[in-house]
Design a protein around this motif. Sequence first.
Motif, PDB file in Angstrom:
ATOM      1  N   TRP A 548       0.809  -1.154  -0.200  1.00 16.40           N
ATOM      2  CA  TRP A 548      -0.017   0.026  -0.277  1.00 16.40           C
ATOM      3  C   TRP A 548       0.704   1.618  -0.300  1.00 16.40           C
ATOM      4  O   TRP A 548       1.028   2.521   0.227  1.00 16.40           O
ATOM      5  CB  TRP A 548      -0.979  -0.341   1.078  1.00 16.40           C
ATOM      6  CG  TRP A 548      -2.649   0.072   0.450  1.00 16.40           C
ATOM      7  CD1 TRP A 548      -2.784   1.147   0.881  1.00 16.40           C
ATOM      8  CD2 TRP A 548      -3.505  -0.920   0.206  1.00 16.40           C
ATOM      9  NE1 TRP A 548      -4.753   0.402  -0.004  1.00 16.40           N
ATOM     10  CE2 TRP A 548      -4.447  -0.515   0.094  1.00 16.40           C
ATOM     11  CE3 TRP A 548      -2.444  -2.151  -0.259  1.00 16.40           C
ATOM     12  CZ2 TRP A 548      -5.315  -1.271  -0.438  1.00 16.40           C
ATOM     13  CZ3 TRP A 548      -3.834  -3.573  -0.628  1.00 16.40           C
ATOM     14  CH2 TRP A 548      -5.433  -2.811  -0.926  1.00 16.40           C
ATOM     15  N   GLU A 549       2.276   1.431  -0.566  1.00 23.60           N
ATOM     16  CA  GLU A 549       3.202   2.114  -0.425  1.00 23.60           C
ATOM     17  C   GLU A 549       2.963   3.020  -2.344  1.00 23.60           C
ATOM     18  O   GLU A 549       2.538   2.103  -2.487  1.00 23.60           O
ATOM     19  CB  GLU A 549       4.062   2.052   0.181  1.00 23.60           C
ATOM     20  CG  GLU A 549       5.716   1.638  -1.038  1.00 23.60           C
ATOM     21  CD  GLU A 549       5.126  -0.150  -1.089  1.00 23.60           C
ATOM     22  OE1 GLU A 549       6.458  -0.383  -1.869  1.00 23.60           O
ATOM     23  OE2 GLU A 549       4.295  -0.630  -1.137  1.00 23.60           O
ATOM     24  N   ARG A 550       3.468   4.093  -2.416  1.00 23.89           N
ATOM     25  CA  ARG A 550       3.765   3.890  -3.398  1.00 23.89           C
ATOM     26  C   ARG A 550       4.798   4.644  -4.186  1.00 23.89           C
ATOM     27  O   ARG A 550       5.273   5.174  -3.472  1.00 23.89           O
ATOM     28  CB  ARG A 550       2.786   5.030  -3.847  1.00 23.89           C
ATOM     29  CG  ARG A 550       1.351   4.271  -3.871  1.00 23.89           C
ATOM     30  CD  ARG A 550      -0.081   5.629  -4.169  1.00 23.89           C
ATOM     31  NE  ARG A 550      -1.223   5.122  -3.831  1.00 23.89           N
ATOM     32  CZ  ARG A 550      -2.702   5.976  -4.531  1.00 23.89           C
ATOM     33  NH1 ARG A 550      -2.449   6.593  -5.374  1.00 23.89           N
ATOM     34  NH2 ARG A 550      -3.621   4.700  -4.138  1.00 23.89           N
ATOM     35  N   TYR A 557       3.328   8.184   0.825  1.00 19.27           N
ATOM     36  CA  TYR A 557       2.525   7.178   0.824  1.00 19.27           C
ATOM     37  C   TYR A 557       3.848   6.920   0.232  1.00 19.27           C
ATOM     38  O   TYR A 557       4.151   5.619   0.138  1.00 19.27           O
ATOM     39  CB  TYR A 557       2.463   7.479  -0.994  1.00 19.27           C
ATOM     40  CG  TYR A 557       0.992   7.604  -1.292  1.00 19.27           C
ATOM     41  CD1 TYR A 557      -0.288   6.820  -1.254  1.00 19.27           C
ATOM     42  CD2 TYR A 557       0.776   9.440  -1.428  1.00 19.27           C
ATOM     43  CE1 TYR A 557      -1.226   7.584  -0.736  1.00 19.27           C
ATOM     44  CE2 TYR A 557       0.049   9.539  -1.952  1.00 19.27           C
ATOM     45  CZ  TYR A 557      -1.317   8.850  -2.371  1.00 19.27           C
ATOM     46  OH  TYR A 557      -2.959   9.218  -2.145  1.00 19.27           O
ATOM     47  N   ARG A 817      -4.046  11.940  -9.212  1.00 21.23           N
ATOM     48  CA  ARG A 817      -4.122  10.643  -8.555  1.00 21.23           C
ATOM     49  C   ARG A 817      -5.045   9.539  -8.210  1.00 21.23           C
ATOM     50  O   ARG A 817      -4.836   9.090  -7.990  1.00 21.23           O
ATOM     51  CB  ARG A 817      -3.941  11.982  -7.068  1.00 21.23           C
ATOM     52  CG  ARG A 817      -4.488  10.529  -5.535  1.00 21.23           C
ATOM     53  CD  ARG A 817      -4.626  11.718  -3.948  1.00 21.23           C
ATOM     54  NE  ARG A 817      -5.149  10.355  -3.349  1.00 21.23           N
ATOM     55  CZ  ARG A 817      -5.393  11.153  -1.818  1.00 21.23           C
ATOM     56  NH1 ARG A 817      -5.401  11.619  -1.835  1.00 21.23           N
ATOM     57  NH2 ARG A 817      -6.156   9.853  -0.953  1.00 21.23           N
TER      58      ARG A 817
END
Length: 880
Positions: A548-550, A557, A817
């Motif tokens: 769930w990081e970017r 994030y 986004r």
Amino acid sequence: MNKPAKFGVPLGHVLKSVLFAVAVFGVQQAHAETESTKTIISEVSRRGAFPLVSKSATAELWHDAADYPGVIRAIGDLQADIERVTDRKPHIASTKTSCKRPVIIGTLGHSSLIDALVANGKLGDADLRGKWESYVIATVKDPAPGVKQALVIAGSDRRGTIYGIYELSKQLGVSPWYWWADVPVEKRDEAYVLAGRYASGEPSVKYRGIFINDEDWGLHPWSIHTYEKELGDIGPKTYAAIFELMLRLRANMVAPAMHHRTGAFYQYPESKVVADQYGIIMTTSHCEPLLFNNANHKEWDKARDGEWNYAINKSTILKKLDDRVKEASPYENIYTMGMRGLHDEGMRGDMSDKEKVKILEQVMADQQDILTKYLKKPLVEIPQIFVPYKETLGLYNQNLKVPDNITLVWTDDNYGYIKRLSNQEEQRRGGGSGVYYHASYLGPPHDYLWINTLAPALMYEELSKAYSTGANQYWLLNVGDIKPCELGLQTFLDFAWDVEDYDYDRINRHQTRFLSDIFGEKYEAAFEDLLSTYYRLAWSRKPEYMGWEREWSGKDYDNLADTDYSFENYNDAQQRLADYQRIADMATRISGDLPEAYRPAFFEMVHYPVNAAYQMNRKFLMAQLNHELAAQNSFAEANWAADESQAAFDEIKSLTDQYNNLLDGKWSRMMMVTPGVNAKYQNMPKLVRTEGKDSKAVDVAPQQSKAELSGCTVIDLNAFTKKVDKNGHAVRLIDGLGYDGRVVQLGLATEQTENPEELDGTRVEYEFSGVDSDSVTVTVYSVPTFPLYAGRSTRFGISVDGQTVYVAKNEPPEFSRAWKDQVLRNGAIATAKFSVKKDADKHTLTLTCGDPGIMIQRIVIDWGGLKETYVGPAASLAID
């Protein structure tokens, strides 16, 4: 084995001396079946069959020494393949021998053997003359004096002949993946080629191949430490292995690895020679003009060469391009036109878009001058591509004038969705169009470089749409390190070879059939279940995204976080874990059931990706459960969940070590849980452990109490009450896409648009009931495709009980986004609210067609009871 005659006579002379008389069988050959067939080999002799290897003899392989080097090299592969299968090594000859039943191999117009067969009426050439990369495999009686029968493999050009050679190898039982995926070769005592004529026809797509990209974490370390360690780089030895695989898969081009850690392809002069020896066309990516790799510091060094800026450093750049074309011009290439910035950046220089357009037009004019200078033929005969990738598409859309002979290569958004295709005017261009598509990617919002999860049905939907708008000139697939992208690569190249041989159903069964052919028909049902579940689970979230990081998306994030799957509602997380565990266990059982020789291939193509994907999901979902239980002061249970998360992390490492140690380390350093540039999903998430507390197991199996819908419903897409097709449209259900493994599509994207506000047009209707409120909120998850081209949109309509239609469309700017959200979840969301009569027994939901091609994957209707989940409750809850 037959010995050659004492005095060798060129085979072509023998065949040319045949009287001009055609046997009945020879006449029939010219008009026989022109479809290639799946089975032409028998282990027992049949009437008219050609004895390739019998108990008493092994056929010789005859060719003209003047044929293409790539053909003669491939004949050597056929010799080795026959020996692999039968333990009998055939003799290769370019002079007459005493063999009565030889295999005659050659290229029309470049082989005196084949030309003589055609001239003497022994081999019809209608399937070859003037054709592109086509071949014929035929049994021929009395082809020459003293020769009773021949098996002829004839090609229209050098690759046509090579493909025919490898088709025979494949029919014998040598998989194209015999080396790259360690598929075993089954032994035969004898091998006969059935009588007849088998013609391939021309490929659907002219240029078909792969781009080796983001090789830093797999192919590069494997090459430098394991396979080509004497060079310490990806060089001619590695490329030779890649080129052979491509030819066995009927591809014809390769875009080489080009990151700065890797030596540039032209840094090693032998590499281009090897490509030519194999018959492979070299192409380059969107950022490598005229085969020049500016990402490599040995090719372009700012300290030495200055800025990569055409406005201020034109002469230096042109000299580099001129030198490269001069070096490469003796060989077969496809030239990338235009220019971007260094590596994967936009054009350098403080310029307006209008100025950039003007410079790009000048760049292409100058580049074409260079091509004409060295290739000395008309520009229309020189393969050239322009790739409007990322920011370049914006410049193209500002009326950039691309010369008509240049092929436009449309790109996806790096996540499988093609951003636009040729409109009617562009479809008339002389250069036509093509596609650059991704099965692997490094970039925002998150890379996916680890394992292949590209759904075959999505590939089919997007590429068939492209083909229908004229993109038949060039198909390039970004495959990362090649492994473990075997299944996706196989599907892509088979599809490119014969687009019309596939539909949604056949593309979904393609990988199942491929695996069944290797590992056994008895596993076919299991493979179908396993693969469909594997792709469905990765559809809502790829394994690489589970942290769930970017990447490159801001500090909000940067760190690993809990997922949006819910343990509280609708078995959202529990069912995902259960489904993954089921197919992981299935893969493990099949592996244990297979003969030992087949286990490495199965591990590489199936067991590793399925089990590793399960463990990656288990790692993060159990970490999330750990956090939730600790927050509830359930410390013993939280400790257990932490142990489960850590065990999953350890299991990924164990699986990866097993991969790299297969077959005495053949693939050492090929597999890594790729960290990309700044991804963190490969790491352990933070866990909460409470000292002094025991570890107490938690039942994470799906619970019936959490499978009930109250105050809401999910539409079963199969259960429509009415389907209306108008104006040439067709509403259809498609398997292999979407959160529940099935979508409903409102017409094909290439069909004419409709007014989505019209309730009497093309539409699909569903009934729902149980509403005890005076309003409902409808949430529709669609597949996030792009408009077909400028002037089209992504509109469709939503209505309840015949009320005014809510028109939904999905066109977020790329890299916004909203766009990032939807490519990560593979879904666009539209929400509409409608008033209803709460005492009505039932209600009707209508979805109307606007811009055809929209695919609906999940519909949730809420009247006050919907609970939070990642992408809504599963359709199975409504079905149950």
